[in-house]
Design a protein around this motif. Structure first.
Motif, PDB file in Angstrom:
ATOM      1  N   TRP A  52     -15.631  -1.569  -2.711  1.00 35.34           N
ATOM      2  CA  TRP A  52     -14.552  -1.557  -1.720  1.00 35.34           C
ATOM      3  C   TRP A  52     -15.150  -1.544  -0.309  1.00 35.34           C
ATOM      4  N   LYS A  53     -16.193  -2.333  -0.180  1.00 40.28           N
ATOM      5  CA  LYS A  53     -16.951  -2.384   1.070  1.00 40.28           C
ATOM      6  C   LYS A  53     -16.334  -3.445   1.968  1.00 40.28           C
ATOM      7  N   GLU A  54     -16.216  -3.152   3.242  1.00 43.28           N
ATOM      8  CA  GLU A  54     -15.508  -4.090   4.116  1.00 43.28           C
ATOM      9  C   GLU A  54     -16.413  -5.153   4.738  1.00 43.28           C
TER      10      GLU A  54
ATOM     11  N   ALA B 180       0.806  -1.223   0.000  1.00 46.53           N
ATOM     12  CA  ALA B 180       0.000   0.000   0.000  1.00 46.53           C
ATOM     13  C   ALA B 180       0.840   1.274   0.000  1.00 46.53           C
TER      14      ALA B 180
ATOM     15  N   THR C 133      -9.556  -8.281   5.479  1.00 49.00           N
ATOM     16  CA  THR C 133      -9.559  -7.990   6.917  1.00 49.00           C
ATOM     17  C   THR C 133     -10.827  -8.544   7.548  1.00 49.00           C
TER      18      THR C 133
ATOM     19  N   PRO D 151      -7.030  -4.983   3.351  1.00 51.95           N
ATOM     20  CA  PRO D 151      -6.535  -3.623   3.567  1.00 51.95           C
ATOM     21  C   PRO D 151      -6.392  -2.821   2.272  1.00 51.95           C
ATOM     22  N   ARG D 152      -7.035  -1.665   2.243  1.00 49.08           N
ATOM     23  CA  ARG D 152      -7.019  -0.848   1.040  1.00 49.08           C
ATOM     24  C   ARG D 152      -5.598  -0.434   0.695  1.00 49.08           C
ATOM     25  N   GLY D 153      -5.279  -0.564  -0.579  1.00 48.58           N
ATOM     26  CA  GLY D 153      -3.925  -0.267  -1.028  1.00 48.58           C
ATOM     27  C   GLY D 153      -3.092  -1.524  -1.225  1.00 48.58           C
TER      28      GLY D 153
END
Lengths: 682, 682
Positions: free
Chosen positions: A358-360, A246, A399, A430-432
Motif C-alpha cells: 500500500w505504498k504510494e 472509503a 493518486t 486513495p486508501r479505502g
C-alpha cells in the motif's frame, strides 16, 4: 416463493401502466401503489417479473421509492452510425424510448426520471436526476433496482468483488450460487474484496430451462460506481449493489446526472446475444473529433518471459528482461513479421519494491532503468517501423499516477510512443477506495481523456468491467478486466478450456479485451524446471482466440523463440487483422463452444475462429457469409486428429482448400481445441 | 493517583539508565522492566515524571513496547546557522544528543532507535526505524508516547480535531479540560471532526503552580500524521494520539524513517518560551540551494470586503469583488504605499458552488472569471511595481488540486505571479482523509516542493499546524492554521482580546502565521446594516500585531477606504518591516499580554509591539536593546486614554519622542489594546 412468482399479476392491470412492444419484446412499466415497477416479456414469455426501481440517498437521508407520474414521453428512433474501429463498419440503432418523469410523494418532492429503451436485443433503463429546486448535490446510499427473474436459471457468474474481476467463471443454478465458496479456491488473484456469499458481478449470463439466453450488464458507466447484483437465492430476485467508497457511500452526484444503463438482453439463440450491439448503442457517440491517430494494432512484448521465469521486471537479481538489447530483439522480430508495436514491461525504476505494501510513491513513470536506453530504442524502433508501447503500472497508487500523468504522457510523446498499457495491481490509494468505486471509475475515464489530449491510445489492465465506453472514447482501445493469458501460469486454477467459451457471453459483452493470446508453448517449465503449470489449450485454439475474442489491440504473447518453432502456424497471427467490416456469429453455446466469421476491414477476406471447452466436437461452418459466386482460398489451421489440450496441445494441421458461399466446412475441434481459418479472395 | 505521582521513584535507580544534564535540564532515560522510559527535570524539579515510549503496529500486528538496549550513543553539538528570512540573522543550535538503539524482546525482534536532544530550552525525542532484515514496510496503529505531567497545571488548549485548528483557546486546569464542551460553543468553524472530550491539540502551553511554563509541540512533521494528545484528567498523563486515515490506520512507513520530534520546552519566564529557537533547530536545513527569489512581503488584498459583505467571491449575484477594475484600485493603493503584493480571491470560476458538498471538480485554477482580465492585470501590476498573489482554494478537493497543480503553477509563472495562497476549506478528498492525516501532511509538503520547482512562495490556509518546516522549505513562508482575522466577522464567538496573547505561546511556536492583521474599522456593518459583529480590538493593537505575530508575509487586511480615514496610523503599516535581524521578547504572560522588540533586517531601526487582553494595563518597555550611546527617534502609536476594545476602539495617539538605550517607556495599553513603536536611528 417460486410457486408464487408464476402467478404474479401482469403489471398491465395497474393504473398508469404503459405497454411498449418492439419486435420480440414487450415492456410494461408504471406505478403500483406508488411504487414504480417494470416487467419484461420476450416472445410473450415473462423474463423479468414486476420489479421495483428507486434509490436510497445518504444525503439528504431519504428514500426515493414512492412516486407519482408527472409526464410520460415516448418515441422511436432508427439510425446508423460508423465506429472508428470495431467488429463492423456500420451499426444500426433502432429502438423505442419511454421516459417516465416521476416525482416522489411527500414534502420536498424530488424529481426523478426513469428512461427505458427497448431494442430488438432487449430492454435497458437508467435514472436521470433532472436539475430541480429541491435538490442539487446528493449522495447515493444504494440504488434500489430490482430484476426479478422468473426461474432458477443456469447462471455463468463470478463472485461480487470490489477489487477484481479476474475470477474463473462459475456455472451453477441461481439457487446454487455461493460466491464465497467459489472465491475460496482462488489463490492467485492479487487482491480480493468480496461482498458476501450471494453477491455476484455483471456481466451475468443466464440460460432458462426453456433455452432462452439472458445477459444482464450495465452500459455507459460514467461518474458512478460499478454495479454488482445481490441475488436472493430463494426467489431469483437480483438487486443492484453499488461498489462502496472509503466511507461507505456509493456515489456523490449533482442533478443533471444520468446513471449508467441497466441492460437486460434476451435471445432465443446464444449467438444472438453475441451479435447484439445494444450496449454500444446505449453509449454516447465519440467525444473525439480528430481520430486519425487511433489505429488498431497487433503487438508483441517483453512480458510473457517474466511470467514464466525467464526474466524479471525488476533490475535487481540479474535477470532483468527490459534491457536495451532484449528489447531490440523483440523489435527486430516484430518488424520482420509486420507487427505494429512492442510492449516493454519492467522498463522503469521501482519494480524492486512495487507490490503489497500500500505504498504510494512507487513509480514515477519517467525514469527508465539504466539498462534500458529509451533514447536509443526510440530511434531503433523508428528505423524498423515499429512503435514501442509504454507500460504504466500504478501498483494501485492512483493518486501518485494522477499527479504525474501529464509528465508521463508528455514523456511518451517525447519518445514517439502513442499507446499505453496501464496497470492497477494492488490496493488502491486513495486508501479505502476500490478498483470499482466511483472515484476509480472516474479515474479510468480521466486517463482516457487525458491520453486523448496527448493522442495516446489506452489499454487498461485491472480496471473496472467495460461497458461500451470505447464508442465514446475510441482511444480507450481495450481492457483486461477478466482472467487473461497470464493466469495460464497461475499455480492453483489456471485457465480451464471452457473459460474462452464463456468470456464472449460475459466480460466481452462490455467491450474489447486485451486477452494476450497466442501461446505456442504449453508446458511452462522452459526456464524453471520445477514449474508444473500448463496452458490448457491446443495451439490451434490459441490462433482461434484472435477471432473469438474481439479486440482492436491483440498481442502475440509468446516468446519469439517459441514462435520460431512453428513459423507455419505463426503465419496466421501475422496475417490476422484487428479491424473488421462485418462480423457473423456462428453457432455458439456458453461454456461449450463459440465461433465467429469476420470480414477484414477494407478487403474481401474473411477470418473464422471457433473454440471449444474440454470436449472435442465436430463444428460446422456454413460459408454462406461469403460473396455469392466468388471463389476463395481457405487456409485452415486446425487441431490434428490426436490433438488434446492436456496430452498433445501442439499437434496442428494446416490445410488449404477452395471455398465459396455454398461451402460447408465440417471441422474437428480437439478437446480444449479450436480452429482458425483464413479465407482469401481469389 | 495524583498523590502517588509525587512519590514516584526517580528513574535513576533503574538499571541501564542514562542521565544527561544540560544547562537547566536533566534528562534520564532507560529501561525499566523492559519498558523504555524517560524523565525530565528542570532546575532540579521533575517536569515529566517517568513516561513510556513505544508503538503499536497494525502491520505487522505487534506492539513495540518491550525492549533491550543494543547500544547508546551520545554527543554534544554547538553551531550557528543563518535563516534566509526570520526573526534573527543568526541562530545558535547548542544541544546534547542521546540515541538509544533498541531492539524489541521476542522472536523476530525489531530495531527501533529513540533519539533525544537536550537544549537550553528543553528536551525533544523522536523515533527512528533503521533499515533492518525483519522489517521494511509497516503500518502504525498508534504511537505510544507518554508525557506524564506532574501536576494539575493551567493549560492553554484547543479541542483535539482531525480537521481544524481554528478554535478559540481555552484556559483551564488540566483536570477541567472538556474538549467537546468547548467545541459546542464553536458554531462558525466550517468543518470539525472532534476526537473525544479529553483529546487536545499541540502546541499545548502549560503553567505550573510554581510558575514554570511548559510548551509541548512537535517539530519537523514530515511523512507522518499530526499528533494530538489524549489527556488522562485524573493523573495528568498525556498520550500521543495520531490523526487517523480513511481506514483507521495512522501511518504507512518504510524503515529508514524518523518520526517528527516530540518537543517539551520549559522556561521559568514565559518570554523565554517565545525566544526559543529549539523547534527550528530540530528541523533540517533548507533543501533549496537557490533562494534568491524568496522575499518576505507585505500585501493587500481583495479579501476582507467579501467577508464583510461589500463583495462576493462568486461572480453571480452582481457583487463580484475580483473584477479587473477593483483589482486595479488595490494595485494603485498598494503601489502608492509601497506594498509588495496584492492578493485576489474569487478570481477564478467555481465559487458559485464551491463548498459543503464534498464535490471533487470545483476549481481548475487556470480559468479566471470573464470579469477578471488577468492578462491586463499582469501588465498593470508590472507597470506599478506590484506583484499579484494567486489564490488556490481547493475546497478540500485535494486530488483535484494535485492533478492540476503543475498546470496551475505554470499558469502563475506565465502571469508573473510567484506567491500562492492555498486554501483547504471543507471535507478532504480523498474522502475519508482529514486535514491532519498523513496523506494531507504529505500533500502540504508536496505543494511546497512543487512550488519551489516553479520558484513560487506558499502561504497555506487551513493546513495542519506548522512545526518549523519553514527552515527546510523556506519558500513555505507562512500558514494560517489557527483562528485568524476573518473570525472577527464570525457571528458566534469572534476573536476575544486574549486570543492574540495566547497565539505566540501556542500556534506560533511552530512558525509564522498569516494572521492578516490591520483592521481599522471595528463595527462590521459598513455594507450590511444588520451585522452586529465587532472587531474586539483597538486600532493601536491592530498595529502592534505586525510585531507580536511574526510572519514574513503580512497583510494589511482592511479596505483602502478604511485606511484612508487614518493615514497617520496607516503609516506604521507602511513602515513596518517583515524581516528582522534580531528579536527581543519583552515581558509576556500567556492570556494576558505579549511584547516584542525587533530590529529591522539590514538596518539599525527597531520596532516594538505589545498587546493586552481585555484588561488595560501599564506596560514598561526597557529600551536597553538599543545600541548604547546612540540616539533614536521613537514614533509611538498607542491607545488614547479613553480607548477601549468595545467602547472606543479607534481612539489612538501618535507620539514622537527621542529614546536611547537607557530609556524606559511606560505605556498605557487600553482594555483589548496595544502599542506599536517605530524606533528610527538618528
Amino acid at each position: 416463493m417460486r410457486f408464487l412468482l408464476l402467478f404474479l399479476l401482469p403489471l398491465l392491470s395497474f393504473a398508469q401502466t404503459i405497454n411498449v412492444g418492439f419486435k420480440d419484446f414487450q415492456l410494461k412499466a408504471g406505478l403500483n401503489q406508488n411504487q414504480f415497477q417494470y416487467q419484461v416479456l420476450f416472445k410473450g414469455k415473462e423474463i423479468v417479473a414486476p420489479s421495483k426501481l428507486g434509490f436510497s440517498l445518504a444525503k439528504p437521508a431519504i428514500d426515493l421509492n414512492r412516486f407519482s407520474i408527472i409526464k410520460i414521453d415516448s418515441s422511436e428512433s432508427n439510425s446508423t452510425w460508423r465506429p472508428i474501429w470495431g467488429e463492423e463498419d456500420v451499426i444500426q440503432d433502432h429502438h423505442k424510448k419511454l421516459i417516465f418523469h416521476l416525482s416522489t410523494i411527500g414534502l420536498n418532492s424530488i424529481k426523478l426520471d426513469v428512461e427505458f429503451r427497448v431494442s430488438g436485443n432487449g430492454v435497458a433503463f437508467r435514472y436521470s436526476f433532472p436539475k430541480q429546486d429541491n435538490l442539487q448535490h446528493f449522495i447515493i446510499k444504494e440504488e434500489l433496482s430490482q430484476i426479478q427473474l422468473t426461474g432458477n436459471h443456469k447462471a455463468f457468474w463470478i463472485p461480487g468483488d470490489y477489487d477484481t474481476n479476474e475470477y474463473l467463471y462459475q456455472t451453477t443454478l441461481l439457487s446454487e450460487v455461493d460466491a464465497l465458496k467459489a472465491a475460496e479456491k482462488e489463490k492467485d488473484i492479487a487482491l480480493t474484496t468480496l461482498v458476501d456469499d450471494h453477491t455476484i458481478q455483471v456481466p451475468l449470463t443466464l440460460k432458462t430451462n426453456e433455452g432462452i439466453y439472458i445477459n444482464i450488464h450495465e452500459a455507459a458507466l460514467i461518474g458512478y460506481p460499478a454495479m454488482m447484483l445481490k441475488l436472493d437465492r430463494s426467489n431469483y430476485s437480483l438487486h443492484s449493489h453499488l461498489v462502496s467508497d472509503a466511507v461507505g457511500n456509493k456515489a456523490y452526484l449533482e442533478t443533471g446526472f444520468s446513471t449508467p444503463w441497466r441492460v437486460i438482453q434476451v435471445a432465443s439463440q446464444a449467438k444472438d446475444l453475441l451479435a447484439s450491439r445494444f450496449i454500444l448503442n446505449l453509449n454516447e457517440p465519440s467525444k473525439l473529433t480528430n481520430t486519425d491517430w487511433i489505429k488498431p494494432q497487433k503487438y508483441m512484448g517483453v512480458w510473457w518471459e517474466m511470467h514464466i521465469g525467464k526474466g524479471t521486471w525488476q533490475m535487481a537479481g540479474g535477470k532483468h528482461a527490459a534491457t536495451t538489447e532484449n528489447t531490440k530483439k523483440y523489435i527486430d522480430f516484430a518488424a520482420k513479421h509486420g507487427f505494429d508495436g512492442v510492449l516493454v514491461e519492467g522498463w522503469n525504476k521501482g519494480w524492486e519494491d512495487w507490490f503489497g505494501n500500500w505504498k504510494e510513491e512507487v513509480f514515477d513513470f519517467v525514469s527508465p532503468y539504466p539498462e534500458y536506453n529509451l533514447a536509443q530504442l526510440k530511434e531503433y524502433a523508428k528505423s524498423k517501423g515499429v512503435k514501442l508501447i509504454m507500460h504504466h503500472e500504478t501498483s494501485g497508487a492512483v493518486t501518485n499516477y494522477e499527479r504525474r500523468m501529464d509528465k508521463a504522457f508528455q514523456y511518451m510523446v517525447d519518445n514517439s510512443i502513442n499507446t499505453v498499457k496501464t496497470g492497477y495491481v494492488g490496493r488502491i490509494i486513495p486508501r479505502g477506495e476500490y478498483h470499482d468505486s466511483q472515484w476509480m471509475v472516474n479515474h479510468y475515464q480521466r486517463v482516457a481523456e487525458k491520453a486523448a489530449e496527448y493522442k495516446i491510445m489506452v489499454d487498461a489492465h485491472e480496471p473496472v468491467h467495460p461497458t461500451g465506453l470505447h464508442r465514446t472514447f475510441p482511444n480507450w482501445m481495450s481492457n483486461e478486466a477478466a482472467r487473461g493469458t497470464e493466469f495460464n501460469n497461475a499455480p492453483t486454477l489456471g485457465i480451464n478450456p471452457e473459460h474462452q467459451t464463456i468470456l464472449p457471453f460475459t466480460r466481452l459483452m462490455g467491450g474489447p479485451m486485451d486477452y494476450t493470446p497466442g501461446l505456442f508453448h504449453f508446458q511452462l517449465n522452459q526456464f524453471e524446471k520445477d514449474r508444473t503449470q500448463k496452458v490448457l489449450s491446443t495451439l490451434a485454439k490459441q490462433l482461434a482466440l484472435y477471432i473469438t475474442i474481439y479486440s482492436p489491440l491483440h498481442m502475440a504473447a509468446d516468446l519469439p523463440e517459441n514462435y520460431e518453432k512453428h513459423m507455419d502456424a505463426f503465419q496466421f497471427i501475422k496475417d490476422v487483422p484487428v479491424d473488421w467490416s462485418k462480423t457473423i456469429v456462428l453457432d455458439s453455446e456458453p461454456g461449450e463452444y463459440v465461433g465467429y466469421a469476420r470480414k477484414e476491414k477494407g478487403k474481401g477476406n474473411w477470418y473464422v475462429g471457433a473454440v471449444t471447452d474440454e470436449h472435442g466436437r465436430s463444428y460446422k461452418v456454413n460459408c454462406n457469409f461469403l460473396e455469392k459466386g466468388k471463389k476463395y482460398q481457405a487456409v485452415i489451421y486446425k487441431d490434428a486428429a490426436d490433438a488434446h489440450f492436456e496430452k498433445n496441445p501442439e499437434a496442428f494441421v494446416i490445410e488449404k482448400t477452395e471455398v465459396d458461399a455454398s461451402s460447408i466446412l465440417v471441422l474437428n475441434l480437439a478437446p480444449g481445441g479450436g480452429v482458425a481459418i483464413q479465407i482469401l479472395e481469389k
